[in-house]
Design a protein around this motif. Sequence first.
Motif, PDB file in Angstrom:
ATOM      1  N   PHE A 137      -7.046  -2.251   6.891  1.00 32.67           N
ATOM      2  CA  PHE A 137      -7.107  -1.804   5.501  1.00 32.67           C
ATOM      3  C   PHE A 137      -6.610  -2.887   4.553  1.00 32.67           C
ATOM      4  O   PHE A 137      -7.197  -3.127   3.493  1.00 32.67           O
ATOM      5  N   CYS A 138      -5.536  -3.569   4.938  1.00 26.65           N
ATOM      6  CA  CYS A 138      -4.979  -4.612   4.077  1.00 26.65           C
ATOM      7  C   CYS A 138      -5.921  -5.811   3.962  1.00 26.65           C
ATOM      8  O   CYS A 138      -5.863  -6.545   2.972  1.00 26.65           O
ATOM      9  N   ASP A 144      -2.360  -0.836  10.211  1.00 29.73           N
ATOM     10  CA  ASP A 144      -2.573  -0.950   8.768  1.00 29.73           C
ATOM     11  C   ASP A 144      -3.269  -2.252   8.366  1.00 29.73           C
ATOM     12  O   ASP A 144      -3.707  -2.386   7.224  1.00 29.73           O
ATOM     13  N   THR A 173      -9.195  -5.543   3.597  1.00 28.65           N
ATOM     14  CA  THR A 173     -10.202  -5.184   2.590  1.00 28.65           C
ATOM     15  C   THR A 173      -9.581  -4.797   1.260  1.00 28.65           C
ATOM     16  O   THR A 173     -10.137  -5.067   0.199  1.00 28.65           O
ATOM     17  N   LYS A 208       0.849  -1.194   0.000  1.00 23.93           N
ATOM     18  CA  LYS A 208       0.000   0.000   0.000  1.00 23.93           C
ATOM     19  C   LYS A 208       0.882   1.240   0.000  1.00 23.93           C
ATOM     20  O   LYS A 208       2.034   1.230   0.452  1.00 23.93           O
ATOM     21  N   ALA A 232      -8.661   6.425   5.986  1.00 22.97           N
ATOM     22  CA  ALA A 232      -8.469   5.781   7.287  1.00 22.97           C
ATOM     23  C   ALA A 232      -8.408   6.845   8.366  1.00 22.97           C
ATOM     24  O   ALA A 232      -7.701   7.847   8.226  1.00 22.97           O
ATOM     25  N   GLU A 266      -7.684   2.332  11.843  1.00 28.38           N
ATOM     26  CA  GLU A 266      -8.586   1.180  11.761  1.00 28.38           C
ATOM     27  C   GLU A 266     -10.010   1.544  11.333  1.00 28.38           C
ATOM     28  O   GLU A 266     -10.798   0.663  10.969  1.00 28.38           O
ATOM     29  N   LEU A 276     -12.273   2.790   8.645  1.00 33.99           N
ATOM     30  CA  LEU A 276     -12.097   2.878   7.200  1.00 33.99           C
ATOM     31  C   LEU A 276     -13.378   3.287   6.485  1.00 33.99           C
ATOM     32  O   LEU A 276     -14.460   2.825   6.819  1.00 33.99           O
ATOM     33  N   ALA A 293      -9.122   3.657   0.433  1.00 36.22           N
ATOM     34  CA  ALA A 293      -9.944   4.024   1.587  1.00 36.22           C
ATOM     35  C   ALA A 293      -9.371   5.242   2.292  1.00 36.22           C
ATOM     36  O   ALA A 293      -8.166   5.520   2.230  1.00 36.22           O
TER      37      ALA A 293
END
Length: 284
Positions: free
Chosen positions: A139-140, A136, A142, A10, A148, A153, A155, A146
């Motif tokens: 997010f990883c 992180d 999904t 990311k 954040a 956390e 999102l 996004a």
Amino acid sequence: MKVFEKAPAKINLSLDVLRKREDGYHEVEMVMTMVDLADRLEMQELNRDTIIISSQAGYIPLDEKNLAFQAARLIKDRYDVRKGVYIHLDKKIPVAAGLAGGSSDAAATLRGLNRLWKLDIPEDELMALGAELGSDVPFCVTGGTAVARGRGEKLEAIPSPPSCWVILAKPPLNVSTSEVYGKLRADRIARHPSVPDMIEAIRTKDFERVCGSLGNVLEDITLNLYPEVRQLKMCMEKLGTEGVLMSGSGPTVFGLVEKEAKAIRIYNGLRGFCKEVYAVRMLT
């Protein structure tokens, strides 16, 4: 049975820190997206109750210090799984680079073991598990693009950025995220990036505006600590990259390029300056 998962890197298109929280974390507002540089994980069930990790990379821990190991142990403990797993990690994302490689590996492990052991854990529950491992990781889990908030956390999914090339360059040094955040004074940040501007640029697929809205409040700290990162950023700008920014706490610098021919030229130019250079696509 085996399952395979891809763990993309990311980048932070915008990273703002609003304040220091009472729990010791920082309140952030970030726009994150994924690029087509990825680790690949292969997971196979074992009859005995153990976790084994292997990798072709000789520079990463393969024990409880590894986030994928921690993710496997967490899911086994939380759902009382008495089986073991063998995980092979084909590492492509640079380590300690500001690209969330370890977090993406942990997220891929959560997704993969959910399938391997047929646990039927809903995605929001996987994200909550991920939050226990690192800011992180949710997010990883999904992926996509996004905004954040919180400590990373919370999102809000948004559309993908306009399609483009991303040049990633990592100088030969590792940066401690905790050290960078430790030197940050949220009340003394001179200029905050405009996250709403970045969101609007993405929604309208305006590549030039995306480049103009890039911002990272951690960048100056890392650039002052590591002059090599500053030199790398300047080199990328001189080569004509449309938008240049450090990702996360660094030290990786990324550049956004619209045309393939130009991306190849910049990639070749950087290869003489930096060993770890990648030309990849934005995941849209």
